[in-house]
Design a protein around this motif. Structure first.
Motif, short mmCIF file in Angstrom:
data_model
loop_
_atom_site.label_atom_id
_atom_site.label_comp_id
_atom_site.label_asym_id
_atom_site.label_seq_id
_atom_site.Cartn_x
_atom_site.Cartn_y
_atom_site.Cartn_z
N ARG A 118 1.00 -1.14 -0.07
CA ARG A 118 -0.11 0.00 0.05
C ARG A 118 0.97 1.32 0.07
O ARG A 118 0.54 2.22 -0.70
N PRO A 119 1.78 1.57 0.88
CA PRO A 119 2.56 2.62 0.84
C PRO A 119 3.19 2.88 -0.60
O PRO A 119 3.47 3.88 -1.02
N VAL A 120 3.92 1.80 -1.14
CA VAL A 120 4.45 2.06 -2.42
C VAL A 120 3.45 2.70 -3.46
O VAL A 120 3.74 3.56 -4.34
N LEU A 121 2.09 2.02 -3.64
CA LEU A 121 1.19 2.54 -4.46
C LEU A 121 0.72 3.71 -4.14
O LEU A 121 0.35 4.47 -5.04
N GLU A 122 0.53 4.11 -3.08
CA GLU A 122 0.13 5.46 -2.66
C GLU A 122 1.00 6.63 -2.61
O GLU A 122 0.59 7.76 -3.18
N LEU A 123 2.21 6.26 -2.47
CA LEU A 123 3.34 7.23 -2.82
C LEU A 123 3.48 7.65 -4.29
O LEU A 123 4.14 8.82 -4.63
N VAL A 124 3.23 6.62 -5.15
CA VAL A 124 3.65 6.56 -6.36
C VAL A 124 2.36 7.69 -7.40
O VAL A 124 2.48 8.29 -8.14
N GLY A 125 1.36 7.80 -6.53
CA GLY A 125 0.27 8.54 -6.73
C GLY A 125 -1.22 7.73 -7.43
O GLY A 125 -1.84 8.27 -8.00
N ILE A 126 -1.04 6.51 -7.17
CA ILE A 126 -2.25 5.60 -7.45
C ILE A 126 -3.35 5.86 -6.60
O ILE A 126 -2.94 5.89 -5.37
N ARG A 127 -4.66 5.97 -7.01
CA ARG A 127 -5.62 5.93 -6.11
C ARG A 127 -6.81 4.90 -6.30
O ARG A 127 -7.48 4.57 -5.17
N ASP A 128 -6.79 4.08 -7.38
CA ASP A 128 -7.66 3.19 -7.70
C ASP A 128 -6.89 1.72 -8.30
O ASP A 128 -6.54 2.10 -9.53
N ILE A 129 -6.59 0.80 -7.42
CA ILE A 129 -5.97 -0.50 -7.96
C ILE A 129 -6.49 -1.71 -7.10
O ILE A 129 -6.80 -1.70 -6.10
N LEU A 130 -6.24 -2.82 -7.84
CA LEU A 130 -6.70 -4.08 -6.90
C LEU A 130 -5.12 -4.73 -7.10
O LEU A 130 -4.59 -4.83 -7.95
N THR A 131 -4.91 -5.65 -6.07
CA THR A 131 -3.54 -6.15 -6.06
C THR A 131 -3.79 -7.71 -5.31
O THR A 131 -4.82 -8.04 -4.74
N LYS A 132 -2.93 -8.69 -5.83
CA LYS A 132 -2.99 -10.00 -5.54
C LYS A 132 -1.63 -10.42 -5.13
O LYS A 132 -0.59 -10.39 -6.11
N ALA A 133 -1.05 -11.08 -4.07
CA ALA A 133 0.25 -11.45 -3.79
C ALA A 133 0.34 -12.86 -3.93
O ALA A 133 -0.50 -13.76 -3.34
N PHE A 134 1.41 -13.36 -4.41
CA PHE A 134 1.91 -14.69 -4.60
C PHE A 134 2.93 -15.19 -4.24
O PHE A 134 3.81 -14.41 -3.96
N GLY A 135 3.08 -16.53 -3.48
CA GLY A 135 4.39 -16.92 -3.06
C GLY A 135 4.80 -16.14 -1.70
O GLY A 135 3.70 -16.16 -0.96
N SER A 136 6.15 -16.04 -1.52
CA SER A 136 6.24 -15.38 -0.39
C SER A 136 5.77 -13.89 0.02
O SER A 136 5.60 -13.35 -0.67
N THR A 137 5.32 -13.78 1.32
CA THR A 137 4.69 -12.79 1.64
C THR A 137 5.76 -11.63 2.52
O THR A 137 5.38 -10.88 3.47
N ASN A 138 7.17 -12.10 2.34
CA ASN A 138 8.29 -11.24 2.93
C ASN A 138 8.09 -9.86 2.71
O ASN A 138 7.73 -9.48 1.53
N LYS A 139 7.93 -8.70 3.76
CA LYS A 139 7.92 -7.46 3.74
C LYS A 139 8.88 -7.07 2.59
O LYS A 139 8.26 -6.04 1.65
N LYS A 140 9.87 -7.10 2.65
CA LYS A 140 11.10 -6.42 1.68
C LYS A 140 10.68 -7.01 0.25
O LYS A 140 10.84 -6.12 -0.57
N ASN A 141 10.85 -8.40 0.19
CA ASN A 141 10.28 -8.74 -1.22
C ASN A 141 9.14 -8.27 -1.91
O ASN A 141 8.95 -8.16 -3.04
#
Length: 167
Positions: A118-141
């Protein structure tokens, strides 16, 4: 009179660049006298107009680590192609064992993302988006996979220009 919501993890800096702390990690080195602790910080910085960077910093204290990470994030800022408040097309980004799928959404949807993306998407200027994470949920990766996905975005005009064809 507008009331500005204060976020402890986000700060507005010179030049319209904001930064947000994604995570702080503690590591320990075992020595003869016990354990020496060090802190690592992962920070995203962006101007909400298509520029984003992720930085990583290490120090003996948390504020110093966050400061180093913020400087690193500003140094690594890249330009991202956006259309309005969303992305031009569906894209997948990979980093390590983590992968993330970003899907454009209609206006009013908001940012449907986990707490590390979320912080990455907010700071780039995106307001509307859907996401889905696959594999490892490591914060850094996950954060770096989101950045990789954003960097691979291309608008219709950029594709036409690079291929040298007309639509």
């Amino acid at each position: 009179m507008s009331e500005r919501r204060f976020n402890r993890d986000s700060e507005d800096d010179r030049g319209g660049v904001e930064s947000s702390t994604i995570g702080v990690f503690r590591s320990a080195k075992v020595v003869k006298g016990g354990k020496n602790f060090a802190f690592e910080a992962l920070v995203a910085a962006g101007d909400k107009q298509g520029n984003i960077g992720i930085g990583y910093g290490k120090a003996k204290e948390v504020p110093a680590a966050v400061e180093k990470a913020t400087k690193d994030a500003r140094r690594r800022m890249v330009k991202v192609s956006l259309t309005g408040g969303t992305i031009p097309h569906e894209v997948t980004g990979k980093f390590g064992a983590s992968s993330i799928k970003l899907v454009p959404a209609r206006p009013g949807t908001g940012i449907k993302a986990g707490r590390y993306v979320r912080p990455v998407l907010e700071l780039v200027g995106i307001r509307d988006i859907l996401t889905k994470a696959f594999g490892s949920t490591n914060k850094k990766n996950l954060s770096k996979a989101a950045l990789a996905a954003l960097q691979s975005l291309r608008t219709k005009e950029e594709i036409v220009e690079s291929r040298g064809v007309e639509l």
